[in-house]
Design a protein around this motif. Structure first.
Motif, PDB file in Angstrom:
ATOM      1  N   UNK A  62       0.700  -1.243   0.039  1.00  0.00           N
ATOM      2  CA  UNK A  62      -0.062   0.076  -0.086  1.00  0.00           C
ATOM      3  C   UNK A  62       1.017   1.205   0.089  1.00  0.00           C
ATOM      4  N   UNK A  63       0.696   2.216  -1.063  1.00  0.00           N
ATOM      5  CA  UNK A  63       1.557   3.340  -1.162  1.00  0.00           C
ATOM      6  C   UNK A  63       0.546   4.451  -0.647  1.00  0.00           C
ATOM      7  N   UNK A  64       1.075   5.448   0.370  1.00  0.00           N
ATOM      8  CA  UNK A  64       0.485   6.514   0.712  1.00  0.00           C
ATOM      9  C   UNK A  64       0.784   7.493  -0.253  1.00  0.00           C
ATOM     10  N   UNK A  65       0.147   7.921  -1.012  1.00  0.00           N
ATOM     11  CA  UNK A  65       0.696   8.956  -2.200  1.00  0.00           C
ATOM     12  C   UNK A  65       0.632  10.361  -2.093  1.00  0.00           C
ATOM     13  N   UNK A  66       0.487  11.121  -3.204  1.00  0.00           N
ATOM     14  CA  UNK A  66       0.070  12.518  -3.343  1.00  0.00           C
ATOM     15  C   UNK A  66       1.614  13.238  -3.602  1.00  0.00           C
ATOM     16  N   UNK A  67       2.280  12.617  -3.984  1.00  0.00           N
ATOM     17  CA  UNK A  67       3.914  13.170  -4.438  1.00  0.00           C
ATOM     18  C   UNK A  67       4.512  12.598  -5.685  1.00  0.00           C
ATOM     19  N   UNK A  68       5.349  13.436  -5.949  1.00  0.00           N
ATOM     20  CA  UNK A  68       5.847  12.880  -7.371  1.00  0.00           C
ATOM     21  C   UNK A  68       6.708  11.606  -7.034  1.00  0.00           C
ATOM     22  N   UNK A  69       7.503  11.352  -6.204  1.00  0.00           N
ATOM     23  CA  UNK A  69       7.835  10.200  -5.801  1.00  0.00           C
ATOM     24  C   UNK A  69       7.023   9.055  -5.499  1.00  0.00           C
ATOM     25  N   UNK A  70       5.827   9.352  -4.971  1.00  0.00           N
ATOM     26  CA  UNK A  70       4.727   8.273  -4.987  1.00  0.00           C
ATOM     27  C   UNK A  70       4.410   7.688  -6.275  1.00  0.00           C
ATOM     28  N   UNK A  71       4.294   8.802  -7.063  1.00  0.00           N
ATOM     29  CA  UNK A  71       3.981   8.256  -8.450  1.00  0.00           C
ATOM     30  C   UNK A  71       5.178   7.401  -9.207  1.00  0.00           C
ATOM     31  N   UNK A  72       6.124   7.954  -9.000  1.00  0.00           N
ATOM     32  CA  UNK A  72       7.486   7.307  -9.492  1.00  0.00           C
ATOM     33  C   UNK A  72       7.754   6.017  -8.991  1.00  0.00           C
ATOM     34  N   UNK A  73       7.301   5.607  -7.690  1.00  0.00           N
ATOM     35  CA  UNK A  73       7.295   4.190  -7.151  1.00  0.00           C
ATOM     36  C   UNK A  73       6.139   3.281  -7.811  1.00  0.00           C
TER      37      UNK A  73
END
Ligand code: 3Y8
Ligand code: NAP
Length: 249
Positions: free
Chosen positions: A5-16
Protein backbone atom coordinates in the motif's frame (compact mmCIF):
# COMPACT_ATOMS: atom_id res chain seq x y z
CA UNK A 1 4.02 -12.60 -1.89
CA UNK A 2 4.14 -8.88 -0.96
CA UNK A 3 0.99 -6.75 -1.07
CA UNK A 4 1.99 -3.06 -1.05
CA UNK A 5 0.00 0.00 0.00
CA UNK A 6 1.53 3.33 -1.11
CA UNK A 7 0.31 6.47 0.70
CA UNK A 8 0.62 8.85 -2.26
CA UNK A 9 0.14 12.45 -3.33
CA UNK A 10 3.72 13.22 -4.40
CA UNK A 11 6.00 12.93 -7.42
CA UNK A 12 7.96 10.19 -5.62
CA UNK A 13 4.82 8.17 -4.90
CA UNK A 14 3.91 8.28 -8.60
CA UNK A 15 7.43 7.22 -9.59
CA UNK A 16 7.27 4.29 -7.15
CA UNK A 17 3.87 3.23 -8.51
CA UNK A 18 5.33 3.19 -12.03
CA UNK A 19 8.33 1.09 -10.91
CA UNK A 20 6.09 -1.42 -9.12
CA UNK A 21 3.69 -1.65 -12.07
CA UNK A 22 6.66 -2.41 -14.33
CA UNK A 23 7.55 -5.29 -11.99
CA UNK A 24 3.92 -6.49 -11.79
CA UNK A 25 4.18 -6.14 -8.00
CA UNK A 26 0.72 -6.06 -6.35
CA UNK A 27 0.36 -2.42 -5.16
CA UNK A 28 -2.42 0.09 -4.46
CA UNK A 29 -1.85 3.87 -4.32
CA UNK A 30 -3.90 5.83 -1.81
CA UNK A 31 -5.04 9.49 -2.12
CA UNK A 32 -6.76 11.51 0.62
CA UNK A 33 -9.18 12.88 -2.00
CA UNK A 34 -8.09 16.50 -1.68
CA UNK A 35 -8.18 17.25 -5.40
CA UNK A 36 -10.94 16.85 -7.97
CA UNK A 37 -8.99 14.80 -10.51
CA UNK A 38 -5.89 13.21 -9.01
CA UNK A 39 -3.27 12.00 -11.47
CA UNK A 40 -4.08 8.61 -12.99
CA UNK A 41 -1.79 5.83 -11.81
CA UNK A 42 -0.56 2.55 -13.40
CA UNK A 43 -1.70 0.67 -10.27
CA UNK A 44 -5.15 0.52 -8.64
CA UNK A 45 -6.03 3.67 -6.65
CA UNK A 46 -8.15 4.17 -3.53
CA UNK A 47 -9.36 7.65 -2.48
CA UNK A 48 -10.35 8.97 0.97
CA UNK A 49 -9.23 8.89 4.60
CA UNK A 50 -9.02 5.59 6.49
CA UNK A 51 -10.67 6.86 9.69
CA UNK A 52 -7.64 7.52 11.87
CA UNK A 53 -5.12 4.96 13.08
CA UNK A 54 -7.82 2.38 13.89
CA UNK A 55 -9.28 2.71 10.41
CA UNK A 56 -5.86 2.24 8.82
CA UNK A 57 -5.17 -0.83 11.00
CA UNK A 58 -8.49 -2.30 9.86
CA UNK A 59 -7.66 -1.52 6.22
CA UNK A 60 -4.18 -3.11 6.49
CA UNK A 61 -5.69 -6.28 7.97
CA UNK A 62 -8.74 -6.49 5.67
CA UNK A 63 -6.63 -5.95 2.54
CA UNK A 64 -3.83 -8.23 3.82
CA UNK A 65 -1.25 -5.51 3.22
CA UNK A 66 2.29 -6.76 3.88
CA UNK A 67 4.28 -3.56 3.15
CA UNK A 68 3.20 0.05 3.84
CA UNK A 69 5.14 2.79 1.99
CA UNK A 70 4.49 6.32 3.29
CA UNK A 71 5.28 8.43 0.24
CA UNK A 72 3.17 11.39 1.36
CA UNK A 73 4.36 15.00 1.35
CA UNK A 74 6.70 16.06 4.20
CA UNK A 75 3.94 18.37 5.50
CA UNK A 76 1.41 15.53 5.68
CA UNK A 77 2.53 15.00 9.27
CA UNK A 78 -0.68 13.47 10.62
CA UNK A 79 -0.80 10.80 7.90
CA UNK A 80 2.84 9.92 8.54
CA UNK A 81 2.29 9.56 12.29
CA UNK A 82 -0.78 7.39 11.69
CA UNK A 83 1.16 5.21 9.23
CA UNK A 84 3.92 4.41 11.76
CA UNK A 85 1.41 3.64 14.54
CA UNK A 86 -0.90 1.54 12.36
CA UNK A 87 1.93 -0.47 10.76
CA UNK A 88 3.27 -1.33 14.21
CA UNK A 89 -0.17 -2.36 15.53
CA UNK A 90 -0.98 -4.43 12.44
CA UNK A 91 2.50 -5.99 12.27
CA UNK A 92 3.09 -4.63 8.74
CA UNK A 93 6.51 -3.63 7.35
CA UNK A 94 6.81 0.19 7.01
CA UNK A 95 9.15 2.60 5.22
CA UNK A 96 8.97 6.35 4.38
CA UNK A 97 9.85 7.50 0.87
CA UNK A 98 10.52 11.22 1.10
CA UNK A 99 12.82 13.84 -0.39
CA UNK A 100 15.62 15.78 1.30
CA UNK A 101 14.82 19.34 2.44
CA UNK A 102 15.85 22.11 0.10
CA UNK A 103 19.03 23.94 1.17
CA UNK A 104 19.68 27.58 0.27
CA UNK A 105 22.20 27.97 -2.57
CA UNK A 106 24.41 30.87 -3.68
CA UNK A 107 22.22 33.90 -4.38
CA UNK A 108 19.21 32.69 -2.35
CA UNK A 109 17.66 35.22 0.06
CA UNK A 110 15.80 32.85 2.44
CA UNK A 111 14.36 33.56 5.87
CA UNK A 112 13.54 30.33 7.74
CA UNK A 113 10.43 30.18 9.94
CA UNK A 114 9.24 27.16 11.96
CA UNK A 115 5.60 27.08 10.81
CA UNK A 116 2.71 28.89 9.08
CA UNK A 117 2.28 31.31 12.03
CA UNK A 118 5.96 32.23 11.72
CA UNK A 119 5.45 33.01 8.03
CA UNK A 120 2.41 35.19 8.84
CA UNK A 121 4.45 37.15 11.38
CA UNK A 122 7.13 38.03 8.80
CA UNK A 123 4.46 39.96 6.83
CA UNK A 124 3.98 42.71 9.44
CA UNK A 125 4.33 46.14 7.83
CA UNK A 126 3.33 47.97 4.67
CA UNK A 127 1.56 46.41 1.70
CA UNK A 128 3.53 44.10 -0.59
CA UNK A 129 2.83 41.73 -3.48
CA UNK A 130 3.13 38.29 -1.88
CA UNK A 131 3.24 34.97 -3.77
CA UNK A 132 1.59 32.63 -1.28
CA UNK A 133 2.69 29.31 -2.84
CA UNK A 134 1.22 27.14 -0.09
CA UNK A 135 -1.89 25.89 -1.88
CA UNK A 136 -5.37 26.24 -0.40
CA UNK A 137 -5.36 24.79 3.11
CA UNK A 138 -3.49 27.57 4.94
CA UNK A 139 -4.73 30.72 3.16
CA UNK A 140 -7.03 31.83 6.01
CA UNK A 141 -4.07 32.12 8.41
CA UNK A 142 -2.89 35.17 6.39
CA UNK A 143 -6.20 37.08 6.84
CA UNK A 144 -4.56 38.89 9.81
CA UNK A 145 -2.28 40.58 7.25
CA UNK A 146 -4.95 41.95 4.84
CA UNK A 147 -2.81 44.87 3.69
CA UNK A 148 -0.94 42.79 1.12
CA UNK A 149 -1.93 41.73 -2.39
CA UNK A 150 -1.64 37.91 -2.46
CA UNK A 151 -0.98 35.74 -5.52
CA UNK A 152 -2.55 32.35 -4.75
CA UNK A 153 -2.03 29.10 -6.68
CA UNK A 154 -4.54 26.28 -6.12
CA UNK A 155 -4.83 22.88 -7.78
CA UNK A 156 -8.62 23.28 -8.19
CA UNK A 157 -11.04 26.22 -8.46
CA UNK A 158 -12.21 26.81 -4.86
CA UNK A 159 -15.90 26.43 -3.99
CA UNK A 160 -15.61 29.34 -1.53
CA UNK A 161 -13.65 32.46 -2.54
CA UNK A 162 -10.39 32.80 -0.55
CA UNK A 163 -10.79 34.95 2.60
CA UNK A 164 -8.15 37.52 1.63
CA UNK A 165 -9.53 40.96 0.56
CA UNK A 166 -6.85 41.54 -2.09
CA UNK A 167 -5.79 38.48 -4.04
CA UNK A 168 -5.27 37.03 -7.51
CA UNK A 169 -5.90 33.33 -8.03
CA UNK A 170 -4.11 31.01 -10.45
CA UNK A 171 -5.54 27.48 -10.83
CA UNK A 172 -2.70 25.19 -11.88
CA UNK A 173 -1.08 21.97 -10.80
CA UNK A 174 2.65 21.26 -10.66
CA UNK A 175 5.25 20.27 -11.48
CA UNK A 176 6.01 23.89 -12.43
CA UNK A 177 8.83 25.37 -14.55
CA UNK A 178 11.20 28.15 -13.52
CA UNK A 179 10.47 30.09 -16.75
CA UNK A 180 6.75 29.85 -16.00
CA UNK A 181 7.25 30.99 -12.43
CA UNK A 182 9.55 33.87 -13.49
CA UNK A 183 6.79 35.03 -15.87
CA UNK A 184 4.15 34.67 -13.15
CA UNK A 185 6.21 36.66 -10.62
CA UNK A 186 6.95 39.43 -13.14
CA UNK A 187 3.30 39.64 -14.30
CA UNK A 188 2.16 40.09 -10.69
CA UNK A 189 5.04 42.32 -9.54
CA UNK A 190 5.83 39.82 -6.77
CA UNK A 191 8.28 41.11 -4.16
CA UNK A 192 8.28 38.18 -1.71
CA UNK A 193 7.51 34.44 -1.90
CA UNK A 194 6.16 32.22 0.93
CA UNK A 195 7.08 28.53 0.52
CA UNK A 196 7.00 25.26 2.44
CA UNK A 197 10.24 23.31 2.49
CA UNK A 198 8.62 20.54 0.46
CA UNK A 199 11.82 19.36 -1.18
CA UNK A 200 11.71 17.50 -4.48
CA UNK A 201 11.51 18.94 -7.96
CA UNK A 202 7.77 19.54 -8.42
CA UNK A 203 7.61 22.75 -6.39
CA UNK A 204 11.22 23.89 -6.74
CA UNK A 205 10.65 26.12 -9.80
CA UNK A 206 9.51 29.09 -7.69
CA UNK A 207 12.79 29.02 -5.73
CA UNK A 208 14.87 29.05 -8.92
CA UNK A 209 12.67 31.89 -10.22
CA UNK A 210 13.07 33.84 -6.95
CA UNK A 211 16.85 33.40 -7.09
CA UNK A 212 17.10 34.65 -10.67
CA UNK A 213 14.87 37.66 -9.86
CA UNK A 214 16.74 38.34 -6.59
CA UNK A 215 13.51 38.04 -4.56
CA UNK A 216 13.35 37.10 -0.85
CA UNK A 217 11.74 33.78 0.17
CA UNK A 218 10.13 32.97 3.52
CA UNK A 219 10.88 29.23 3.89
CA UNK A 220 8.63 27.27 6.25
CA UNK A 221 10.60 24.42 7.81
CA UNK A 222 9.09 20.95 7.93
CA UNK A 223 7.15 19.59 10.89
CA UNK A 224 9.01 16.87 12.82
CA UNK A 225 9.16 13.48 11.06
CA UNK A 226 8.19 10.36 13.06
CA UNK A 227 10.97 7.87 13.89
CA UNK A 228 10.90 5.40 11.01
CA UNK A 229 12.99 3.78 8.29
CA UNK A 230 13.44 6.42 5.56
CA UNK A 231 14.73 6.38 2.00
CA UNK A 232 15.04 9.23 -0.52
CA UNK A 233 15.04 7.00 -3.59
CA UNK A 234 12.55 4.68 -5.29
CA UNK A 235 15.46 2.21 -5.59
CA UNK A 236 15.67 2.24 -1.77
CA UNK A 237 12.06 1.04 -1.58
CA UNK A 238 12.65 -1.64 -4.23
CA UNK A 239 15.66 -2.95 -2.28
CA UNK A 240 13.59 -2.90 0.93
CA UNK A 241 10.93 -4.94 -0.90
CA UNK A 242 13.59 -7.38 -2.15
CA UNK A 243 12.85 -6.51 -5.79
CA UNK A 244 16.35 -5.29 -6.49
CA UNK A 245 17.64 -8.82 -5.78
CA UNK A 246 15.02 -10.45 -8.03
CA UNK A 247 15.66 -8.21 -11.02
CA UNK A 248 19.32 -7.41 -10.45
CA UNK A 249 18.52 -3.67 -10.74
C1 3Y8 B 1 -4.05 15.43 -3.64
C2 3Y8 B 1 -2.52 14.70 -6.34
C3 3Y8 B 1 2.29 13.77 -8.82
C4 3Y8 B 1 2.35 14.57 -7.57
C5 3Y8 B 1 2.53 16.04 -7.87
C6 3Y8 B 1 5.27 17.18 -5.19
C7 3Y8 B 1 4.90 17.92 -6.48
C8 3Y8 B 1 3.18 18.79 -8.02
C9 3Y8 B 1 4.01 21.10 -6.08
C10 3Y8 B 1 3.38 25.85 -5.58
C11 3Y8 B 1 3.40 24.65 -4.65
C12 3Y8 B 1 1.52 22.52 -2.68
C13 3Y8 B 1 0.32 21.61 -3.09
C14 3Y8 B 1 2.11 21.11 -4.50
C15 3Y8 B 1 2.90 20.39 -5.36
C16 3Y8 B 1 3.38 18.11 -6.65
C17 3Y8 B 1 2.57 16.82 -6.55
C18 3Y8 B 1 2.71 18.92 -5.53
C19 3Y8 B 1 2.41 22.46 -3.94
C20 3Y8 B 1 -1.33 17.04 -5.85
C21 3Y8 B 1 -2.35 15.96 -5.54
C22 3Y8 B 1 -2.97 16.24 -4.33
C23 3Y8 B 1 -2.40 17.45 -3.85
C24 3Y8 B 1 -2.81 18.10 -2.58
C25 3Y8 B 1 -2.33 19.51 -2.48
C26 3Y8 B 1 -2.62 20.23 -1.15
C27 3Y8 B 1 -1.64 21.43 -1.29
C28 3Y8 B 1 -0.40 20.82 -1.96
C29 3Y8 B 1 -0.70 22.35 -3.94
C30 3Y8 B 1 -3.16 14.99 -7.70
C31 3Y8 B 1 -1.63 17.79 -7.14
C32 3Y8 B 1 1.08 23.91 -2.32
C33 3Y8 B 1 2.31 21.90 -1.50
O1 3Y8 B 1 -6.83 22.14 -2.39
C34 3Y8 B 1 -6.28 21.35 -1.59
O2 3Y8 B 1 -6.80 20.91 -0.54
C35 3Y8 B 1 -4.87 20.94 -1.95
C36 3Y8 B 1 -4.06 20.66 -0.94
C37 3Y8 B 1 -2.35 19.36 0.05
C38 3Y8 B 1 -1.23 22.06 0.03
C39 3Y8 B 1 -2.24 22.99 0.60
O3 3Y8 B 1 -2.11 23.26 1.80
O4 3Y8 B 1 -3.15 23.41 -0.16
N1 3Y8 B 1 -0.87 19.54 -2.52
N2 3Y8 B 1 -1.47 17.94 -4.70
C40 3Y8 B 1 -3.39 14.33 -2.82
C41 3Y8 B 1 -4.42 13.48 -2.09
O5 3Y8 B 1 -5.63 13.68 -2.26
O6 3Y8 B 1 -3.97 12.57 -1.36
O7 3Y8 B 1 -4.17 15.72 -7.73
O8 3Y8 B 1 -2.63 14.46 -8.69
C42 3Y8 B 1 0.05 16.41 -5.90
C43 3Y8 B 1 1.23 17.29 -6.05
N3 3Y8 B 1 1.30 18.54 -5.65
O9 3Y8 B 1 1.93 12.55 -8.76
O10 3Y8 B 1 2.62 14.26 -9.94
O11 3Y8 B 1 5.56 15.98 -5.30
O12 3Y8 B 1 5.26 17.83 -4.11
N4 3Y8 B 1 0.95 20.62 -3.95
C44 3Y8 B 1 3.71 22.50 -1.32
O13 3Y8 B 1 4.68 21.88 -1.77
O14 3Y8 B 1 3.79 23.59 -0.71
C45 3Y8 B 1 2.28 23.64 -4.93
O15 3Y8 B 1 2.27 26.30 -5.96
O16 3Y8 B 1 4.49 26.34 -5.91
P1 NAP C 1 -2.41 15.16 6.73
O1 NAP C 1 -2.84 16.50 7.27
O2 NAP C 1 -1.16 14.56 7.21
O3 NAP C 1 -3.57 14.05 6.95
C1 NAP C 1 -4.88 14.42 7.36
C2 NAP C 1 -5.78 13.20 7.10
O4 NAP C 1 -5.96 13.06 5.69
C3 NAP C 1 -5.17 11.86 7.54
O5 NAP C 1 -5.34 11.66 8.92
C4 NAP C 1 -5.96 10.89 6.66
O6 NAP C 1 -7.31 10.79 7.11
C5 NAP C 1 -6.03 11.66 5.35
N1 NAP C 1 -4.93 11.36 4.43
C6 NAP C 1 -3.80 12.08 4.22
N2 NAP C 1 -3.07 11.56 3.22
C7 NAP C 1 -3.75 10.46 2.80
C8 NAP C 1 -3.52 9.48 1.78
N3 NAP C 1 -2.44 9.55 0.97
N4 NAP C 1 -4.43 8.47 1.63
C9 NAP C 1 -5.53 8.42 2.41
N5 NAP C 1 -5.84 9.34 3.38
C10 NAP C 1 -4.94 10.33 3.56
O7 NAP C 1 -2.37 15.20 5.12
P2 NAP C 1 -2.41 16.49 4.14
O8 NAP C 1 -1.27 17.38 4.45
O9 NAP C 1 -3.81 17.00 4.15
O10 NAP C 1 -2.10 15.79 2.73
C11 NAP C 1 -3.14 15.13 2.05
C12 NAP C 1 -2.59 14.57 0.76
O11 NAP C 1 -2.04 15.63 -0.04
C13 NAP C 1 -1.50 13.53 0.93
O12 NAP C 1 -1.63 12.57 -0.11
C14 NAP C 1 -0.23 14.32 0.70
O13 NAP C 1 0.82 13.51 0.19
C15 NAP C 1 -0.70 15.30 -0.37
N6 NAP C 1 0.10 16.53 -0.38
C16 NAP C 1 0.09 17.31 0.74
C17 NAP C 1 0.87 18.47 0.71
C18 NAP C 1 0.90 19.41 1.89
O14 NAP C 1 1.44 20.51 1.72
N7 NAP C 1 0.36 19.04 3.03
C19 NAP C 1 1.59 18.80 -0.45
C20 NAP C 1 1.55 17.95 -1.57
C21 NAP C 1 0.78 16.81 -1.52
P3 NAP C 1 -7.80 9.62 8.15
O15 NAP C 1 -7.33 10.08 9.50
O16 NAP C 1 -9.30 9.61 8.00
O17 NAP C 1 -7.17 8.33 7.73
Amino acid sequence: MSNILILGGTTEASALAAALAERHAPAVLSYAGRTDRPRAQPVPVRVGGFGGVAGLVRHLRDERVTHLVDATHPFAATMSEHAVAAAREAGVEHIMLTRPSWVAAEGDRWTHVPDIAGAVATLNGSARNVMLALGRMHVDAFAVQPQHHYLLRFVDMPVVAPGLPRHSLVVDRGPFTSDGDIRLMRDHGIDIIISKNAGGSGAQAKLIAARSLGLPVVMIDRPPCPAAQVTHEVSGVLEWLGHAAERGV
